[in-house]
Motif scaffolding. Sequence first.
Motif, PDB file in Angstrom:
ATOM      1  N   ARG A   3      -2.488   4.992 -11.271  1.00  0.00           N
ATOM      2  CA  ARG A   3      -2.892   4.271 -10.064  1.00  0.00           C
ATOM      3  C   ARG A   3      -1.668   3.813  -9.275  1.00  0.00           C
ATOM      4  O   ARG A   3      -1.637   3.905  -8.044  1.00  0.00           O
ATOM      5  CB  ARG A   3      -3.755   3.064 -10.425  1.00  0.00           C
TER       6      ARG A   3
ATOM      7  N   GLY B 265      -6.275   4.744   3.596  1.00  0.00           N
ATOM      8  CA  GLY B 265      -7.013   5.551   4.554  1.00  0.00           C
ATOM      9  C   GLY B 265      -6.880   7.049   4.340  1.00  0.00           C
ATOM     10  O   GLY B 265      -6.890   7.825   5.292  1.00  0.00           O
ATOM     11  N   VAL B 266      -6.784   7.453   3.064  1.00  0.00           N
ATOM     12  CA  VAL B 266      -6.693   8.881   2.756  1.00  0.00           C
ATOM     13  C   VAL B 266      -8.115   9.452   2.655  1.00  0.00           C
ATOM     14  O   VAL B 266      -9.035   8.760   2.226  1.00  0.00           O
ATOM     15  CB  VAL B 266      -5.935   9.059   1.413  1.00  0.00           C
TER      16      VAL B 266
ATOM     17  N   SER C  98       0.812  -1.206   0.000  1.00  0.00           N
ATOM     18  CA  SER C  98       0.000   0.000   0.000  1.00  0.00           C
ATOM     19  C   SER C  98       0.852   1.266   0.000  1.00  0.00           C
ATOM     20  O   SER C  98       0.550   2.220  -0.699  1.00  0.00           O
ATOM     21  CB  SER C  98      -0.922  -0.032   1.225  1.00  0.00           C
TER      22      SER C  98
ATOM     23  N   ILE D  20      -6.530  -7.424  -7.810  1.00  0.00           N
ATOM     24  CA  ILE D  20      -6.088  -6.038  -8.008  1.00  0.00           C
ATOM     25  C   ILE D  20      -6.153  -5.270  -6.690  1.00  0.00           C
ATOM     26  O   ILE D  20      -5.212  -4.574  -6.301  1.00  0.00           O
ATOM     27  CB  ILE D  20      -6.976  -5.326  -9.066  1.00  0.00           C
TER      28      ILE D  20
ATOM     29  N   ARG E 214     -12.765   5.320   8.012  1.00  0.00           N
ATOM     30  CA  ARG E 214     -12.812   5.830   6.657  1.00  0.00           C
ATOM     31  C   ARG E 214     -12.826   4.662   5.665  1.00  0.00           C
ATOM     32  O   ARG E 214     -13.589   4.658   4.712  1.00  0.00           O
ATOM     33  CB  ARG E 214     -11.583   6.708   6.437  1.00  0.00           C
ATOM     34  N   VAL E 215     -11.993   3.666   5.993  1.00  0.00           N
ATOM     35  CA  VAL E 215     -11.928   2.489   5.132  1.00  0.00           C
ATOM     36  C   VAL E 215     -13.284   1.800   5.100  1.00  0.00           C
ATOM     37  O   VAL E 215     -13.755   1.367   4.059  1.00  0.00           O
ATOM     38  CB  VAL E 215     -10.817   1.526   5.609  1.00  0.00           C
TER      39      VAL E 215
ATOM     40  N   GLU F 182     -11.837   6.604 -10.278  1.00  0.00           N
ATOM     41  CA  GLU F 182     -12.090   5.677  -9.164  1.00  0.00           C
ATOM     42  C   GLU F 182     -11.048   4.568  -9.121  1.00  0.00           C
ATOM     43  O   GLU F 182     -10.649   4.123  -8.043  1.00  0.00           O
ATOM     44  CB  GLU F 182     -13.491   5.085  -9.285  1.00  0.00           C
TER      45      GLU F 182
ATOM     46  N   LEU G 118      -7.305  -2.955 -14.733  1.00  0.00           N
ATOM     47  CA  LEU G 118      -8.191  -1.943 -14.160  1.00  0.00           C
ATOM     48  C   LEU G 118      -9.488  -2.649 -13.774  1.00  0.00           C
ATOM     49  O   LEU G 118      -9.835  -3.668 -14.365  1.00  0.00           O
ATOM     50  CB  LEU G 118      -8.464  -0.844 -15.185  1.00  0.00           C
ATOM     51  N   ILE G 119     -10.204  -2.073 -12.800  1.00  0.00           N
ATOM     52  CA  ILE G 119     -11.484  -2.675 -12.432  1.00  0.00           C
ATOM     53  C   ILE G 119     -12.514  -2.259 -13.476  1.00  0.00           C
ATOM     54  O   ILE G 119     -12.699  -1.075 -13.738  1.00  0.00           O
ATOM     55  CB  ILE G 119     -11.910  -2.255 -11.019  1.00  0.00           C
TER      56      ILE G 119
ATOM     57  N   MET H 133     -15.555   3.604   2.795  1.00  0.00           N
ATOM     58  CA  MET H 133     -15.175   3.357   1.401  1.00  0.00           C
ATOM     59  C   MET H 133     -15.614   1.959   0.993  1.00  0.00           C
ATOM     60  O   MET H 133     -16.062   1.736  -0.127  1.00  0.00           O
ATOM     61  CB  MET H 133     -13.650   3.442   1.230  1.00  0.00           C
TER      62      MET H 133
ATOM     63  N   GLU I  62      -8.077   6.095  -7.535  1.00  0.00           N
ATOM     64  CA  GLU I  62      -8.266   6.361  -6.097  1.00  0.00           C
ATOM     65  C   GLU I  62      -8.092   5.109  -5.235  1.00  0.00           C
ATOM     66  O   GLU I  62      -7.869   5.197  -4.032  1.00  0.00           O
ATOM     67  CB  GLU I  62      -9.685   6.910  -5.857  1.00  0.00           C
ATOM     68  N   LEU I  63      -8.213   3.925  -5.878  1.00  0.00           N
ATOM     69  CA  LEU I  63      -8.264   2.674  -5.122  1.00  0.00           C
ATOM     70  C   LEU I  63      -7.151   2.496  -4.080  1.00  0.00           C
ATOM     71  O   LEU I  63      -7.435   2.176  -2.918  1.00  0.00           O
ATOM     72  CB  LEU I  63      -8.286   1.505  -6.109  1.00  0.00           C
ATOM     73  N   PRO I  64      -5.871   2.713  -4.430  1.00  0.00           N
ATOM     74  CA  PRO I  64      -4.827   2.523  -3.419  1.00  0.00           C
ATOM     75  C   PRO I  64      -4.998   3.479  -2.233  1.00  0.00           C
ATOM     76  O   PRO I  64      -4.674   3.131  -1.103  1.00  0.00           O
ATOM     77  CB  PRO I  64      -3.529   2.845  -4.173  1.00  0.00           C
TER      78      PRO I  64
ATOM     79  N   VAL J 286      -7.833   4.517  -1.032  1.00  0.00           N
ATOM     80  CA  VAL J 286      -8.911   4.007  -0.186  1.00  0.00           C
ATOM     81  C   VAL J 286      -8.325   3.138   0.920  1.00  0.00           C
ATOM     82  O   VAL J 286      -8.617   3.311   2.097  1.00  0.00           O
ATOM     83  CB  VAL J 286      -9.905   3.179  -1.025  1.00  0.00           C
ATOM     84  N   TYR J 287      -7.436   2.203   0.488  1.00  0.00           N
ATOM     85  CA  TYR J 287      -6.900   1.256   1.476  1.00  0.00           C
ATOM     86  C   TYR J 287      -5.794   1.877   2.311  1.00  0.00           C
ATOM     87  O   TYR J 287      -5.437   1.349   3.352  1.00  0.00           O
ATOM     88  CB  TYR J 287      -6.416  -0.013   0.777  1.00  0.00           C
TER      89      TYR J 287
ATOM     90  N   VAL K 201      -2.976  -3.476  -4.707  1.00  0.00           N
ATOM     91  CA  VAL K 201      -2.822  -2.055  -4.377  1.00  0.00           C
ATOM     92  C   VAL K 201      -2.930  -1.796  -2.878  1.00  0.00           C
ATOM     93  O   VAL K 201      -2.989  -0.646  -2.459  1.00  0.00           O
ATOM     94  CB  VAL K 201      -3.819  -1.151  -5.132  1.00  0.00           C
ATOM     95  N   GLY K 202      -2.939  -2.858  -2.075  1.00  0.00           N
ATOM     96  CA  GLY K 202      -2.787  -2.643  -0.634  1.00  0.00           C
ATOM     97  C   GLY K 202      -3.965  -3.044   0.233  1.00  0.00           C
ATOM     98  O   GLY K 202      -3.966  -2.771   1.425  1.00  0.00           O
TER      99      GLY K 202
ATOM    100  N   THR L 183     -15.669   0.794 -14.033  1.00  0.00           N
ATOM    101  CA  THR L 183     -15.392   1.734 -12.960  1.00  0.00           C
ATOM    102  C   THR L 183     -14.557   2.845 -13.580  1.00  0.00           C
ATOM    103  O   THR L 183     -13.646   2.556 -14.345  1.00  0.00           O
ATOM    104  CB  THR L 183     -14.626   1.021 -11.836  1.00  0.00           C
TER     105      THR L 183
ATOM    106  N   GLN M  27      -8.237  12.089  -1.761  1.00  0.00           N
ATOM    107  CA  GLN M  27      -8.238  11.031  -2.779  1.00  0.00           C
ATOM    108  C   GLN M  27      -8.490  11.616  -4.144  1.00  0.00           C
ATOM    109  O   GLN M  27      -7.786  11.350  -5.110  1.00  0.00           O
ATOM    110  CB  GLN M  27      -9.368  10.032  -2.489  1.00  0.00           C
TER     111      GLN M  27
END
Lengths: 238, 410
Positions: free
Chosen positions: A158, A116-117, A86, B320, B2-3, A106, A98-99, B6, A109-111, A113-114, B324-325, A102, A122
């Motif tokens: 990404r 915690g931004v 991450s 995926i 937050r997670v 978006e 890519l998803i 999301m 933004e995915l990384p 999200v995880y 990405v974490g 989507t 984001q």
Amino acid sequence: MPAPLVEARDLWKVYELGDMRVEALRGVTLSIDAGEAVAVMGASGSGKSTFMNLLGCLDQPTRGSLRFAEHEILEASADERAEIRSREIGFVFQSFNLIPRTSAIENVELPLVYAGVSAVEQESRAREALRAVGLAGREHHTPSQLSGGQQQRVAIARALVNRPRLLLADEPTGNLDTRSSQEIMEIFQRLQRESGITLVVVTHERDIATYLDRVITFRDGEVISDLRQTAVRVEASA
Amino acid sequence: MRVLLMTLRAALRALRRNKMRSGLTTLGIVIGVAAVIAMVSIGRGANVAVQQQIASLGTNLLMVIPGATTSGGARSGWGGVSTLTVRDGEAIRSDVPAAEDVTWFKRAIAQVVYGDTNWSTSVQGTTASYSTVRQWPVAKGSFFTQRDDTTANRVAVLGQTVVDNLFGPGEDPIDATIRVKDVPFRVIGVLARKGQTTWGQDQDDVVVMPFGTAERRVLGTEILGSVDMIWVTAASQHDIAAAAEQVTLLLRDRHRIQPGQDDDFTVRDLNEMAQASVSASQVMTRLLLAVASISLLVGGIGIMNILLVSVTERTREIGIRMAVGAKSRHILLQFLVEAITLSFVGGLGGVLLGVSTARLVSTLAGWPTLISPGAVLGSLLFSGAVGVFFGFYPARKAARLDPIAALRYE
């Protein structure tokens, strides 16, 4: 001499499939410095993909030592490896990954999200990353509305959005035509020059390897050559 | 936190992407919850209605009717040969210690006329204790007295249905003169509205008058002193059984029935009848509830099935996300949230459908329904729990995927 970003020492990866024992990596020792641009080459089954997976913290080594910055990957738990992915590593894949259905923004933004931004950050960081790969204005296109080259640029955005130290690209131009491939390599070189990111590109194409400073070749789970070269600069395309 | 937010967004987006599939998946839960709520509402409504009917009949009541209802042969139950008499009633009043009060009546269908309107109704001649025994007070005016009975006064007390049919709105029936079989009666009271019996008879469609008056002036009986029914109140609920037994023994003795011979009368405990119908409707409700729960279970399995398909379909996406974490708990949470959202939305839809079904049933079929907040809340919670229970296995399967294998999945 800066401290190496990645340091592998006598690194082994052994798969046990029933009675079969597959030694995918057999005592690899190498180090990659921060800011280097490295090509990893080799035929299929040479162990280059296994090495990539270990380097990307997607998998755990069997024995030996793999240090990534201050982390020892051999001892890291699944969650710790996810944390390293991450914060420190960006991935670019041959098939873009890519998803589907989507939007580009978006996906980018995915990384975050995880990581915690916050939602506001984001969005602004994802926009910034898309602009950096020349896709400003395409934020709300879905992958199917973009060309292969554009999809790969979304994937690069990404990979970079969380400002990792290492960018790992697995055959990033494998599904692209020559022109798009050149565009992608141009972006890589520019990023490396501007942000000093460490770049590791797995490829089987010689001419892609010429754009990088160093070529490491694998065969049968071992490194057989490790050469430094003067990278060919891609002409900035219009 | 937050997670989590999301994750919720990602889950909702995934569900929106497959609207048709999500909708069909929730349908099982919708139907299950709707069935539970409709069943409970109808069942509770029926129970309340039956309990109101118990109350409307009067409490601790015993009903003695002529004829045996249990024996075969040529004997008839109700309305057969009148074997009960006023003297039987008087004997019960004086000789049955467990009886608190007694009344009896004789009835006939007669045309009642007021001015130029007429109405055919049940005319009952009874005692002054009728109002108290049946716990049926007058809404207006007064009930007749013992004196009215002995002097055969031509006074009458009307049920609400009769008032509604003979008198115009706002017209005061008290002191009006009505004619029953051409005999003029003065209306001295109107009974409170009592509603229907368990068997759907309108109890308010009645004209009540003193027994003596009715016998001599209206009913034209061949055998004087015979009655159609005797009502007995027990002193308390615990005395009902004793009272029933004492009444039976007394009447067998008075009617000179030999041991081994059938009774020529029947004693019925109304509470018992009403309670039997309450427990019958409870059994019914429980059965229907069991069927409805099975439909919830099937709905839950449907959710699990769709999620398993979804996990397989989105294996690459999961890879995926991991690359990405995403940690395994993020993936677990995402699929769990999808499952809970499906089942909870299904639950909400089911509540709406169930409540409207219950409403529709009460409007169309005229059944009383009672929507219980407990059942609504319970089914919502239960549907959420179904989501957690049936979502956990697919979610864990997704969370345990190997990122490398997932990324390579075609």
